[in-house]
Design a protein around this motif. Structure first.
Motif, PDB file in Angstrom:
ATOM      1  N   GLN A  60      14.291   0.853  -6.969  1.00 57.67           N
ATOM      2  CA  GLN A  60      14.830   1.366  -8.230  1.00 57.67           C
ATOM      3  C   GLN A  60      13.749   2.036  -9.089  1.00 57.67           C
ATOM      4  N   ILE A  61      12.484   1.868  -8.694  1.00 59.26           N
ATOM      5  CA  ILE A  61      11.371   2.421  -9.471  1.00 59.26           C
ATOM      6  C   ILE A  61      10.860   3.656  -8.752  1.00 59.26           C
ATOM      7  N   LYS A  62      11.294   4.811  -9.169  1.00 55.54           N
ATOM      8  CA  LYS A  62      11.026   6.040  -8.431  1.00 55.54           C
ATOM      9  C   LYS A  62       9.560   6.438  -8.445  1.00 55.54           C
ATOM     10  N   ALA A  63       8.775   5.865  -9.350  1.00 58.73           N
ATOM     11  CA  ALA A  63       7.351   6.211  -9.408  1.00 58.73           C
ATOM     12  C   ALA A  63       6.576   5.579  -8.259  1.00 58.73           C
ATOM     13  N   ILE A  64       7.143   4.563  -7.618  1.00 59.71           N
ATOM     14  CA  ILE A  64       6.489   3.904  -6.485  1.00 59.71           C
ATOM     15  C   ILE A  64       7.033   4.508  -5.203  1.00 59.71           C
ATOM     16  N   CYS A  65       6.134   5.021  -4.358  1.00 62.50           N
ATOM     17  CA  CYS A  65       6.560   5.778  -3.187  1.00 62.50           C
ATOM     18  C   CYS A  65       5.875   5.271  -1.919  1.00 62.50           C
ATOM     19  N   VAL A  66       6.535   5.492  -0.803  1.00 65.15           N
ATOM     20  CA  VAL A  66       5.930   5.214   0.488  1.00 65.15           C
ATOM     21  C   VAL A  66       4.672   6.071   0.637  1.00 65.15           C
ATOM     22  N   GLY A  67       3.593   5.460   1.103  1.00 65.25           N
ATOM     23  CA  GLY A  67       2.331   6.174   1.264  1.00 65.25           C
ATOM     24  C   GLY A  67       1.354   5.937   0.135  1.00 65.25           C
ATOM     25  N   ASP A  68       1.825   5.369  -0.984  1.00 64.24           N
ATOM     26  CA  ASP A  68       0.923   5.082  -2.105  1.00 64.24           C
ATOM     27  C   ASP A  68      -0.102   4.022  -1.705  1.00 64.24           C
ATOM     28  N   HIS A  69      -1.352   4.256  -2.058  1.00 61.96           N
ATOM     29  CA  HIS A  69      -2.418   3.272  -1.857  1.00 61.96           C
ATOM     30  C   HIS A  69      -2.452   2.340  -3.063  1.00 61.96           C
ATOM     31  N   ILE A  70      -2.434   1.034  -2.821  1.00 58.04           N
ATOM     32  CA  ILE A  70      -2.482   0.040  -3.904  1.00 58.04           C
ATOM     33  C   ILE A  70      -3.945  -0.209  -4.248  1.00 58.04           C
ATOM     34  N   GLU A  71      -4.357   0.250  -5.433  1.00 62.37           N
ATOM     35  CA  GLU A  71      -5.751   0.106  -5.838  1.00 62.37           C
ATOM     36  C   GLU A  71      -5.990  -1.199  -6.590  1.00 62.37           C
ATOM     37  N   SER A  72      -5.058  -1.569  -7.473  1.00 57.11           N
ATOM     38  CA  SER A  72      -5.232  -2.814  -8.222  1.00 57.11           C
ATOM     39  C   SER A  72      -3.879  -3.379  -8.637  1.00 57.11           C
ATOM     40  N   ILE A  73      -3.869  -4.699  -8.872  1.00 62.17           N
ATOM     41  CA  ILE A  73      -2.683  -5.410  -9.341  1.00 62.17           C
ATOM     42  C   ILE A  73      -3.083  -6.175 -10.593  1.00 62.17           C
ATOM     43  N   ASN A  74      -2.457  -5.849 -11.721  1.00 63.32           N
ATOM     44  CA  ASN A  74      -2.823  -6.458 -13.012  1.00 63.32           C
ATOM     45  C   ASN A  74      -4.324  -6.348 -13.283  1.00 63.32           C
ATOM     46  N   GLY A  75      -4.887  -5.195 -12.932  1.00 63.27           N
ATOM     47  CA  GLY A  75      -6.300  -4.949 -13.192  1.00 63.27           C
ATOM     48  C   GLY A  75      -7.250  -5.525 -12.157  1.00 63.27           C
ATOM     49  N   LYS A  76      -6.732  -6.325 -11.215  1.00 61.29           N
ATOM     50  CA  LYS A  76      -7.561  -6.904 -10.158  1.00 61.29           C
ATOM     51  C   LYS A  76      -7.679  -5.909  -9.017  1.00 61.29           C
ATOM     52  N   ASN A  77      -8.891  -5.449  -8.746  1.00 64.74           N
ATOM     53  CA  ASN A  77      -9.125  -4.472  -7.690  1.00 64.74           C
ATOM     54  C   ASN A  77      -8.865  -5.110  -6.328  1.00 64.74           C
ATOM     55  N   VAL A  78      -8.010  -4.484  -5.520  1.00 72.53           N
ATOM     56  CA  VAL A  78      -7.694  -5.022  -4.195  1.00 72.53           C
ATOM     57  C   VAL A  78      -8.230  -4.133  -3.077  1.00 72.53           C
ATOM     58  N   VAL A  79      -9.095  -3.175  -3.432  1.00 71.63           N
ATOM     59  CA  VAL A  79      -9.760  -2.380  -2.397  1.00 71.63           C
ATOM     60  C   VAL A  79     -10.682  -3.314  -1.616  1.00 71.63           C
ATOM     61  N   GLY A  80     -10.579  -3.284  -0.315  1.00 69.78           N
ATOM     62  CA  GLY A  80     -11.341  -4.204   0.526  1.00 69.78           C
ATOM     63  C   GLY A  80     -10.507  -5.352   1.040  1.00 69.78           C
ATOM     64  N   CYS A  81      -9.282  -5.516   0.516  1.00 70.61           N
ATOM     65  CA  CYS A  81      -8.389  -6.587   0.961  1.00 70.61           C
ATOM     66  C   CYS A  81      -7.524  -6.101   2.123  1.00 70.61           C
ATOM     67  N   ARG A  82      -7.184  -7.006   3.027  1.00 68.62           N
ATOM     68  CA  ARG A  82      -6.236  -6.695   4.083  1.00 68.62           C
ATOM     69  C   ARG A  82      -4.824  -6.702   3.507  1.00 68.62           C
ATOM     70  N   HIS A  83      -3.888  -6.117   4.272  1.00 74.01           N
ATOM     71  CA  HIS A  83      -2.528  -5.973   3.757  1.00 74.01           C
ATOM     72  C   HIS A  83      -1.891  -7.328   3.456  1.00 74.01           C
ATOM     73  N   TYR A  84      -2.181  -8.345   4.271  1.00 73.86           N
ATOM     74  CA  TYR A  84      -1.572  -9.655   4.036  1.00 73.86           C
ATOM     75  C   TYR A  84      -2.164 -10.339   2.806  1.00 73.86           C
ATOM     76  N   GLU A  85      -3.403 -10.008   2.454  1.00 69.92           N
ATOM     77  CA  GLU A  85      -3.993 -10.547   1.228  1.00 69.92           C
ATOM     78  C   GLU A  85      -3.318  -9.936   0.000  1.00 69.92           C
TER      79      GLU A  85
END
Length: 224
Positions: A60-85
Motif C-alpha cells: 500500500q506504500i507506493k514509495a517502497i519498491c522492489v529493488g530498493d536497497h535498505i540503508e537504515s531502519i530507524n536511523g540504524k545503519n544496516v549496510v554490512g548486514c545479511r538479509h536475514y539480519e
C-alpha cells in the motif's frame, strides 16, 4: 564466465548491477505483524527488497519498491548486514508503532531494451532452459550453481510459509539457506546444530526448528 559465454545461463536470466539512484526516507506504521517483504542481499553487505506481497501492508506504500536497497531502519545503519539480519530487525519492531526506512533506489535502464527476437543466433533451447544461478558470497568468489531441485523448491516454499507465521516476513533466501543446512542431517538435533552454525545470530526457538525440520521432510515425502 565460461558458463555465461557458453549459453548455459539463459538470456532470460538477467543479471542486474545495482547502481545507486536517489535516496528516500519512508515512514511506515506497522499496523500488521507481517510487512509483506521478501529481502535478499548481494553477499557483500547490501540488502535489497526482492519481492512485495500483493495486498500487504508495504504494497500500500507506493514509495517502497522492489529493488530498493535498505540503508537504515530507524536511523540504524544496516549496510554490512545479511538479509536475514535485516529481516530480524524488521520483525522485532513493535506492532502499531511507526518506523522509518532509508532506502536507495536503483538506477533503471532495462526498460529501454527491447526483447530479443526469436530469430537470434542462439538456439531457443539455450535461451529458455538455463538451470543455473549465480550466488554471491561475503567471502570467496561468486559461483554458478544449479538452481534448487523440485524437492528443494517445495521445501523452500514450506519453510518460507513458516517464516511468515513465526517472523511475519517472507524471505525465500533465508528459507533456502535453512533447507541447505538440512541436507545430510538425520534428525532434528543434527539440524538444530547446523542451523546454529549457519544462522546462530537468529536464535530460532526450538518449536520453529522442529517445524522447519518436519516441513523439509514433508516436501521429500510428497515426491514418492
Amino acid at each position: 564466465m565460461d558458463k555465461l559465454l557458453g549459453g548455459q545461463i539463459g538470456l532470460e536470466d538477467f543479471i542486474f548491477a545495482h547502481i545507486k539512484g536517489p535516496k528516500k526516507e519512508v515512514d511506515v506504521l506497522k499496523s500488521e505483524d507481517s510487512l509483506g517483504l521478501t529481502i535478499t542481499d548481494n553477499g557483500t553487505g547490501y540488502a535489497f527488497i526482492k519481492r512485495i506481497k500483493e495486498g500487504s501492508l508495504v504494497d500500500q506504500i507506493k514509495a517502497i519498491c522492489v529493488g530498493d536497497h535498505i540503508e537504515s531502519i530507524n536511523g540504524k545503519n544496516v549496510v554490512g548486514c545479511r538479509h536475514y539480519e535485516v529481516a530480524k530487525i524488521l520483525k522485532g519492531l513493535e506492532k502499531d508503532q511507526a518506523f522509518k526506512l532509508t532506502l536507495i533506489e536503483p538506477m533503471k535502464a532495462f526498460e529501454m531494451i527491447e526483447p530479443r527476437l526469436k530469430s537470434g543466433t542462439l538456439s531457443e533451447a539455450k535461451i529458455s532452459k538455463g538451470r543455473e544461478t549465480i550466488r554471491l558470497r561475503s567471502k570467496g568468489p561468486a559461483t554458478v550453481e544449479e538452481v534448487p531441485s523440485e524437492i528443494e523448491e517445495k521445501a523452500i516454499k514450506k519453510v518460507d510459509d513458516l517464516l511468515e507465521i513465526y517472523m511475519g516476513i517472507r524471505d525465500s533466501e533465508l528459507a533456502a539457506t535453512m533447507v541447505e543446512a538440512g541436507k545430510g542431517k538425520n534428525n532434528p538435533d543434527e539440524f538444530a546444530v547446523a542451523l546454529d552454525e549457519t544462522l546462530g545470530d537468529f536464535a530460532f526457538p526450538d518449536e520453529f526448528v522442529f517445524d522447519v525440520w518436519e516441513a523439509i521432510g514433508d516436501a521429500k515425502q510428497e515426491q514418492f
